[in-house]
Design an enzyme around this catalytic site. Structure first.
Site, PDB file in Angstrom:
ATOM      1  N   ARG A 128       0.849  -1.182   0.000  1.00  0.00           N
ATOM      2  CA  ARG A 128       0.000   0.000   0.000  1.00  0.00           C
ATOM      3  C   ARG A 128       0.890   1.239   0.000  1.00  0.00           C
ATOM      4  NH1 ARG A 128      -2.020  -3.663   3.867  1.00  0.00           N
ATOM      5  NH2 ARG A 128      -4.119  -4.445   3.399  1.00  0.00           N
ATOM      6  N   LYS A 162      -2.067  -2.158   7.855  1.00  0.00           N
ATOM      7  CA  LYS A 162      -3.488  -2.458   7.989  1.00  0.00           C
ATOM      8  C   LYS A 162      -3.646  -3.930   8.341  1.00  0.00           C
ATOM      9  CE  LYS A 162      -7.857  -1.775   5.537  1.00  0.00           C
ATOM     10  NZ  LYS A 162      -8.466  -1.313   4.265  1.00  0.00           N
ATOM     11  N   HIS A 229      -3.649   2.221  -5.654  1.00  0.00           N
ATOM     12  CA  HIS A 229      -4.251   0.973  -5.187  1.00  0.00           C
ATOM     13  C   HIS A 229      -4.490   0.016  -6.345  1.00  0.00           C
ATOM     14  CE1 HIS A 229      -5.227  -0.270  -1.169  1.00  0.00           C
ATOM     15  NE2 HIS A 229      -6.224  -0.996  -1.608  1.00  0.00           N
ATOM     16  N   ARG A 232      -1.961  -2.662  -6.260  1.00  0.00           N
ATOM     17  CA  ARG A 232      -2.258  -3.798  -5.360  1.00  0.00           C
ATOM     18  C   ARG A 232      -3.263  -4.749  -6.011  1.00  0.00           C
ATOM     19  NH1 ARG A 232      -1.722  -4.943  -0.125  1.00  0.00           N
ATOM     20  NH2 ARG A 232      -3.930  -5.328   0.296  1.00  0.00           N
ATOM     21  N   HIS A 255      -4.343  -9.139   3.450  1.00  0.00           N
ATOM     22  CA  HIS A 255      -5.779  -8.932   3.625  1.00  0.00           C
ATOM     23  C   HIS A 255      -6.214  -9.457   4.983  1.00  0.00           C
ATOM     24  CE1 HIS A 255      -6.342  -8.979  -1.021  1.00  0.00           C
ATOM     25  NE2 HIS A 255      -6.161  -7.752  -0.570  1.00  0.00           N
ATOM     26  N   TYR A 264     -10.866 -11.772  -6.097  1.00  0.00           N
ATOM     27  CA  TYR A 264      -9.960 -11.936  -7.234  1.00  0.00           C
ATOM     28  C   TYR A 264     -10.000 -13.343  -7.825  1.00  0.00           C
ATOM     29  CZ  TYR A 264      -7.863  -7.681  -5.323  1.00  0.00           C
ATOM     30  OH  TYR A 264      -7.663  -6.405  -4.854  1.00  0.00           O
TER      31      TYR A 264
END
Length: 300
Positions: A128, A162, A229, A232, A255, A264
């Site tokens: 990120r 995150k 983004h 990513r 994630h 995905y």
């Protein structure tokens, strides 16, 4: 105060303050918490009609959490209103197809070494923007060909990535080569401005937009599409299309929830192929039990 006391991420606290300032406070005004009604909630939803359902839900979630904390802290006796979120339809993730990505990587290399590194850190390692800015040389293990994502920078405030934990990502050959060529003595971080100052989000956006324009790719509002983004998304999509498992992609991308990764997996030809091969596998004779049961049935 609740967010700070519970050590939430600086980016999360900043976002909550923004939702309160822009949407909740102007409508609710100085109204006491226990005077907030269901109609007030509906008016807030109506006021946010032009926002995406996800953004509107973020504001509604902040309001609902504020009311629940008020009950927990015994500021009010009970929830004064019901806050129901809007239904969200997940759009398909935008990502670069392989030829577009290669054009972008080549263009970024011609624009600036900083742009080249940012594109590779996003598309080949899934970092990120804040993780790129906070990346330090101590996180790069050239001997083991491993990159550790250990921290995130949000407007100068450094915390965990995150999800609240670090992750390790093996480096592609071209990323390792680019990082090796970019070694410097300006400081502990990998990415700095050319004048030695710390890197900012705006700087990365600027270089990304220049690289996109040079590669003939779309730029939205003069900024990098999705604020980098999309890189990513490209990272996760490339892994899926090459047959990586959902669990592997989740761990590499960091994630928090597998449901994010599964968005995905429709791109995975390996997943579709393995599913169809199940039909080729030998199976037990179907209906044996039914035939046995029929033979025992009384004759009519």
């Amino acid at each position: 105060g609740y967010c700070v006391a519970n050590r939430q991420k600086p980016s999360g606290i900043d976002n909550k303050q923004t939702y309160l300032r822009l949407w909740v406070e102007p409508l609710m005004g100085k109204k006491q918490l226990d005077r907030i009604t269901d109609e007030d909630v509906q008016r807030l939803k109506a006021k946010m009609q032009h926002l995406s359902p996800k953004t509107a839900n973020n504001a509604l979630t902040v309001l609902a959490k504020m009311l629940r904390v008020a009950v927990e802290w015994k500021v009010i006796d009970k929830m004064p209103a019901t806050v129901r979120l809007l239904k969200v339809t997940h759009n398909e993730m935008e990502f670069y197809e392989e030829p577009d990505l290669e054009r972008l990587v080549e263009a970024a290399g011609k624009v600036d070494p900083l742009a080249h590194l940012a594109v590779l850190l996003g598309a080949d390692a899934g970092l990120r923007m804040g993780e790129m800015i906070a990346l330090e040389w101590s996180d790069i293990d050239f001997r083991r060909n491993l990159l550790t994502v250990a921290r995130n920078d949000w407007r100068g405030k450094v915390g965990l990535p995150k999800g609240g934990k670090s992750r390790k990502v093996p480096m592609t050959r071209r990323l390792a080569a680019a990082l090796s060529a970019a070694r410097h003595l300006r400081g502990p971080r990998v990415l700095y401005r050319h004048d030695g100052r710390p890197l900012s989000v705006g700087t990365i956006r600027y270089y990304m937009a220049k690289a996109q324009k040079r590669a003939g790719l779309r730029v939205v509002d003069g900024r990098a599409l999705g604020e980098l983004h999309i890189l990513r998304h490209t990272f996760c999509s490339r892994l899926a299309m090459r047959g990586a498992t959902a669990k592997s992609i989740q761990e590499l991308a960091g994630h928090q929830h597998l449901s994010t990764t599964q968005r995905y997996m429709h791109l995975s030809p390996a997943a579709r192929e393995s599913a169809i091969r199940l039909l080729d596998a030998p199976t037990e004779k179907i209906g044996d039990g039914l035939e046995t049961g029929a033979s025992e049935a009384p004759q009519q």
